[in-house]
Design a protein around this motif. Structure first.
Motif, PDB file in Angstrom:
ATOM      1  N   ILE A 163      42.299  28.609  37.439  1.00 49.34           N
ATOM      2  CA  ILE A 163      40.884  28.248  37.466  1.00 49.34           C
ATOM      3  C   ILE A 163      40.027  29.479  37.224  1.00 49.34           C
ATOM      4  O   ILE A 163      40.253  30.528  37.826  1.00 49.34           O
ATOM      5  CB  ILE A 163      40.491  27.620  38.825  1.00 49.34           C
ATOM      6  CG1 ILE A 163      41.387  26.432  39.159  1.00 49.34           C
ATOM      7  CG2 ILE A 163      39.029  27.188  38.815  1.00 49.34           C
ATOM      8  CD1 ILE A 163      41.151  25.869  40.546  1.00 49.34           C
ATOM      9  N   ASN A 164      39.037  29.341  36.374  1.00 48.37           N
ATOM     10  CA  ASN A 164      38.114  30.431  36.074  1.00 48.37           C
ATOM     11  C   ASN A 164      36.721  30.022  36.546  1.00 48.37           C
ATOM     12  O   ASN A 164      36.160  29.043  36.048  1.00 48.37           O
ATOM     13  CB  ASN A 164      38.108  30.712  34.566  1.00 48.37           C
ATOM     14  CG  ASN A 164      37.262  31.917  34.210  1.00 48.37           C
ATOM     15  OD1 ASN A 164      36.779  32.643  35.072  1.00 48.37           O
ATOM     16  ND2 ASN A 164      37.077  32.122  32.919  1.00 48.37           N
ATOM     17  N   THR A 165      36.177  30.746  37.531  1.00 45.69           N
ATOM     18  CA  THR A 165      34.859  30.431  38.078  1.00 45.69           C
ATOM     19  C   THR A 165      33.861  31.548  37.777  1.00 45.69           C
ATOM     20  O   THR A 165      34.239  32.611  37.290  1.00 45.69           O
ATOM     21  CB  THR A 165      34.930  30.225  39.603  1.00 45.69           C
ATOM     22  OG1 THR A 165      35.244  31.476  40.228  1.00 45.69           O
ATOM     23  CG2 THR A 165      35.967  29.187  39.971  1.00 45.69           C
ATOM     24  N   ASN A 166      32.600  31.299  38.109  1.00 45.09           N
ATOM     25  CA  ASN A 166      31.553  32.281  37.812  1.00 45.09           C
ATOM     26  C   ASN A 166      31.127  33.093  39.029  1.00 45.09           C
ATOM     27  O   ASN A 166      30.213  33.904  38.930  1.00 45.09           O
ATOM     28  CB  ASN A 166      30.312  31.564  37.255  1.00 45.09           C
ATOM     29  CG  ASN A 166      29.561  30.773  38.320  1.00 45.09           C
ATOM     30  OD1 ASN A 166      30.173  30.243  39.248  1.00 45.09           O
ATOM     31  ND2 ASN A 166      28.248  30.697  38.190  1.00 45.09           N
ATOM     32  N   LYS A 167      31.771  32.871  40.195  1.00 44.19           N
ATOM     33  CA  LYS A 167      31.267  33.510  41.403  1.00 44.19           C
ATOM     34  C   LYS A 167      32.403  33.882  42.341  1.00 44.19           C
ATOM     35  O   LYS A 167      33.366  33.139  42.507  1.00 44.19           O
ATOM     36  CB  LYS A 167      30.302  32.570  42.125  1.00 44.19           C
ATOM     37  CG  LYS A 167      29.629  33.162  43.348  1.00 44.19           C
ATOM     38  CD  LYS A 167      28.576  32.218  43.904  1.00 44.19           C
ATOM     39  CE  LYS A 167      27.391  32.099  42.971  1.00 44.19           C
ATOM     40  NZ  LYS A 167      26.289  31.293  43.551  1.00 44.19           N
TER      41      LYS A 167
END
Length: 200
Positions: free
Chosen positions: A136-140
């Motif tokens: 999973i790639n998140t922004n935070k």
């Protein structure tokens, strides 16, 4: 106010008819709210007993306590999902959104998030028995709760991870071919940039 509750009662009666005829016309937005917010207390309740079956007024007030400003239509849909889960003992999600995919991008994932952007509930589709890996790639950067659950409430992954970019190496074992769902929750709002779910 009395007229409002009369309308709610009629809607809940109609929801029982929809359930009986197996014509569950539920929006994906409502399904996501149920499987993130309501599931914290009600997930896997398969007794067939409905706490609010005879009291629509109590049911509506309970729903609005946890999902404020719910419309009458959405309250009816939530009640219908609860009835389906309790009697069928399966996760409910609209079939039109069940796709057998291995990767998702931000623009596809936004439809699976709560309006608050603090939770996602994503249908992974039919997964085959064996070992799988999730990325999973998140922004935070924050603490995330990551759960993968089968249609029959078997949890195959339950992790707490902190990340600002990639949450890698989340390996999990699928014991039976089945439909699976991914729930990702954060303390603050976040955006999932992309997801990859593949067989090892």
């Amino acid at each position: 106010m009395k007229n409002k509750y009369k309308q709610i009662i009629l809607l809940l009666i109609f929801s029982s008819y929809l359930y009986a005829s197996e014509n569950l016309s539920i929006s994906v937005e409502t399904a996501i709210k149920f499987n993130t917010i309501c599931a914290k207390c009600h997930e896997g309740e398969c007794s067939g007993r409905l706490t609010f079956d005879d009291n629509a007024k109590v049911a509506f007030s309970h729903i609005n306590r946890y999902i404020p400003n719910s419309s009458e239509i959405q309250a009816t849909e939530l009640f219908t999902i609860l009835k389906h889960m309790k009697t069928q003992c399966v996760v409910f999600f609209p079939n039109t959104y069940l796709h057998d995919k291995t990767s998702w991008l931000k623009k596809e994932l936004v439809q699976y998030s709560l309006p608050s952007k603090k939770s996602y509930f994503i249908p992974l589709g039919l997964l085959k028995k064996g070992m799988h890996k999730l990325r999973i790639n998140t922004n935070k950067s924050q603490l995330y709760t990551i759960v993968i659950i089968s249609k029959n409430f078997e949890i195959v992954l339950d992790e707490y991870r902190t990340s600002c970019k990639d949450i890698n190496n989340l390996s999990y074992k699928v014991n039976d071919d089945n439909e699976y769902y991914l729930r990702v929750e954060g303390r603050n709002k976040f955006i999932i940039i992309n997801i990859n779910n593949f067989t090892r």
